[in-house]
Scaffold this active site. Structure first.
Site, mmCIF file in Angstrom:
data_model
loop_
_atom_site.group_PDB
_atom_site.id
_atom_site.type_symbol
_atom_site.label_atom_id
_atom_site.label_comp_id
_atom_site.label_asym_id
_atom_site.label_seq_id
_atom_site.Cartn_x
_atom_site.Cartn_y
_atom_site.Cartn_z
ATOM 1 C CD GLU A 1 9.897 13.605 11.238
ATOM 2 O OE1 GLU A 1 8.935 12.993 11.219
ATOM 3 O OE2 GLU A 1 11.329 13.222 10.410
ATOM 4 C CD GLU B 1 13.296 2.780 10.485
ATOM 5 O OE1 GLU B 1 13.766 3.606 10.711
ATOM 6 O OE2 GLU B 1 13.318 1.863 10.639
ATOM 7 C CB SER C 1 3.537 10.516 11.505
ATOM 8 O OG SER C 1 2.260 10.184 11.334
ATOM 9 C CE LYS D 1 -1.555 3.293 2.766
ATOM 10 N NZ LYS D 1 -1.771 4.351 1.862
ATOM 11 C CB CYS E 1 13.091 10.091 8.662
ATOM 12 S SG CYS E 1 12.585 8.482 7.242
HETATM 13 C C1 UN1 Z 1 14.354 8.522 4.550
HETATM 14 O O1 UN1 Z 1 14.286 9.014 4.556
HETATM 15 O O2 UN1 Z 1 12.978 7.582 4.977
HETATM 16 O O3 UN1 Z 1 20.113 8.048 4.855
HETATM 17 C C2 UN1 Z 1 15.436 7.026 3.883
HETATM 18 C C3 UN1 Z 1 19.298 8.711 3.624
HETATM 19 C C4 UN1 Z 1 18.842 7.785 2.104
HETATM 20 C C5 UN1 Z 1 17.213 6.838 2.852
HETATM 21 C C6 UN1 Z 1 16.420 7.843 3.883
HETATM 22 N N1 UN1 Z 1 19.959 5.954 1.861
HETATM 23 O O4 UN1 Z 1 18.946 9.461 3.410
#
Ligand code: UN1
Length: 496
Positions: free
Chosen positions: A387, A252, A231, A177, A286
């Site tokens: 964030e 994550e 999130s 999804k 992230c």
């Molecule tokens: C993400 O921001 O969800 O290390 C992943 C990094 C990338 C992956 C980011 N290889 O910024």
């Protein structure tokens, strides 16, 4: 606005299907407002059909030898390589980041395909000596069953591959999804997976909102694992709901990643690292750097070097190779990002540059935000703790290494950190004392490679890691087999 955009379908059990409701939603280009395509507005019935197809395919797929499963993934890697440019352009069109970054996103998928293809010939279990004579023991990895992969829009190719490829090589089947902002990239990935020879039903894709499709996956008893990136708020909901049926969950979530700049840092290097990790992907990673923790001895110099570079960043359509920073993903994110500028100002931080929506000229139809820097930020301000997921950077001044580490660790997230210093002792101390899942030394906070575990502590995750060998854990169940060939009853812990 074009009205001739194509209408796409779900792919369930080897068949293209409209949503049961017959309704679609529009996917738009965040740089231009153009419609990229229409996708099924799926609901519970569609999600359940996809789970049923994945469940039916599992019985055969788990018996395909792992090296053969790996060979299919190897071909997926070859095809991704072949289609790299087309996929990168599709991604830029639907989520906005600049082409060199979307090419990197595809590359991360290619890397993962080859890595997990290799796992087809490893998937190591282990054998260790047993207590009793004429007896053996072996621990092996079994697949878990149907895996639901719920993925975000910021890495439309890489993140789905982090989830699907280890799940597949281990013998699981998948319901995918993708985020509603990036359905076309997801669909292309699934088409490529099938072009590589995956048996029908092993991967199924269902488009639509988390509130209906995601929710149905959370509650379907035939889903064994939920792998979610998004999130912290949604991740918490996933964990709570999935716990009711004891599903495995890998989460994550957010980050509030910091670059520490010590008084002995190579400032030129630090400026490059900060620019790239704070404003690359428009700050929508992230792992993006959203805090700079700077030693007071170099604060002024760092700001003087950084600000002209920030102001020089060119905003625009990511398909234009001269653009540095693309749009943010959608109107509601733009509003959220700007609200944090107001919050920062009200908290008493100093807005040095940016802090504005940019809709001049060619940017008028898109969602653009000026790369933003706040200084004079107190570590407890909301702009230093929450964030934002946009191009907003908060600079915090500290007067010692110890204070820098304490500020770095003091957030509810724990994904990545970076430290710029020339001092080997400080590097070693940082390696020991920093409590995030990833630490970069003399480099920014982004750039994780797929052969290592990816993930974070505290509110970033729930203890699982993606990628590397650790990425297999959530998709495999340990099974231990004891074989007694003594021809008599032997009792562990009882017999001498
Ligand atoms: C993400 O921001 O969800 O290390 C992943 C990094 C990338 C992956 C980011 N290889 O910024």
């Amino acid at each position: 606005m074009t009205t001739t955009a194509r209408v796409f379908q779900n792919y369930i059990g080897g068949k293209w299907k409209d949503a049961v409701s017959g309704e679609n939603f529009a996917n738009t280009n965040p740089a231009t407002g153009e419609i990229v395509g229409y996708f099924p507005l799926s609901s519970e019935a569609d999600a359940n059909a996809a789970v049923a197809a994945a469940r039916a395919a599992f019985d055969k797929w788990r018996l395909v030898p792992a090296p053969k499963r790996g060979e299919i993934l190897f071909r997926v890697g070859e095809l991704l390589k072949q289609h790299k440019e087309e996929l990168a352009r599709t991604m830029t069109q639907e989520m906005g980041k600049v082409l060199k970054e979307t090419r990197g996103d595809v590359q991360e998928g290619i890397d993962m395909a080859y890595y997990m293809a290799g796992e087809g010939r490893r998937l190591f279990g282990y054998s260790v000596p047993v207590e009793l004579p004429n007896k053996s023991g072996v621990a092996m990895r079994d697949p878990v069953g149907v895996v639901a992969c719920i993925t975000p829009w910021n890495f439309p190719m890489a993140i789905p591959t982090w989830k699907m490829f280890p799940a597949l090589v281990a013998g699981n089947t998948v319901v995918f999804k993708p985020a509603s902002d990036t359905p076309l990239s997801a669909l292309r990935l699934v088409e490529i997976i099938y072009e590589a020879g995956l048996p029908e039903g092993v991967v199924n894709i269902v488009f639509g909102p988390g509130g209906t499709v995601g929710e149905a996956l959370l509650h379907n008893p035939d889903v064994a694992v939920i792998s979610f990136t998004g999130s912290t708020e949604s991740g918490r909901h996933v964990a709570i709901e999935a716990a009711k049926s004891l599903k495995r969950v890998s989460l994550e979530m957010g980050g509030k990643n910091a670059v520490i700049v010590m008084d002995d840092a190579d400032l030129n290097l630090a400026v490059e690292g900060i620019l790239w990790s704070a404003y690359g992907t428009t700050g929508q990673r992230c792992t993006a750097c959203s805090r700079v923790i700077v030693h007071s001895a170099v604060r002024k110099q760092l700001v003087d070097m950084l600000v002209p570079r920030i102001e020089h960043l060119r905003l625009g359509n990511g398909l234009d190779e001269s653009v540095d920073v693309g749009p943010v993903i959608n109107a509601s994110q733009l509003t959220k990002i700007h609200s944090y500028t107001e919050i920062g100002k009200n908290e008493g931080a100093l807005l040095v540059t940016g802090g504005q929506v940019d809709n001049e000229g060619e940017l008028a139809q898109g969602h653009f935000y000026r790369p933003t820097l706040f200084t004079g930020v107190n570590p407890n301000m909301r702009i230093a703790q929450e964030e934002i997921f946009g191009p907003v950077l908060s600079m915090i001044e500290v007067s010692s290494f110890e204070e820098a580490i304490a500020v770095n660790n003091n957030t509810k997230f724990g994904l990545s950190s970076a430290i710029y210093t020339q001092d080997i002792n400080r590097v070693q101390q940082a390696m020991r004392d920093i409590t995030t899942g990833i630490l970069y030394v003399n480099s920014g906070t982004t750039g994780a490679e797929i052969q290592f575990p990816f993930g974070g502590t505290r509110g970033t995750g729930n203890g699982h890691r993606e990628a590397g060998i650790a990425g297999l854990d959530v998709f495999t169940e340990w099974k231990v087999v004891y074989t007694d060939y003594s021809g008599k009853l032997q009792k562990a812990q009882i017999d001498e």
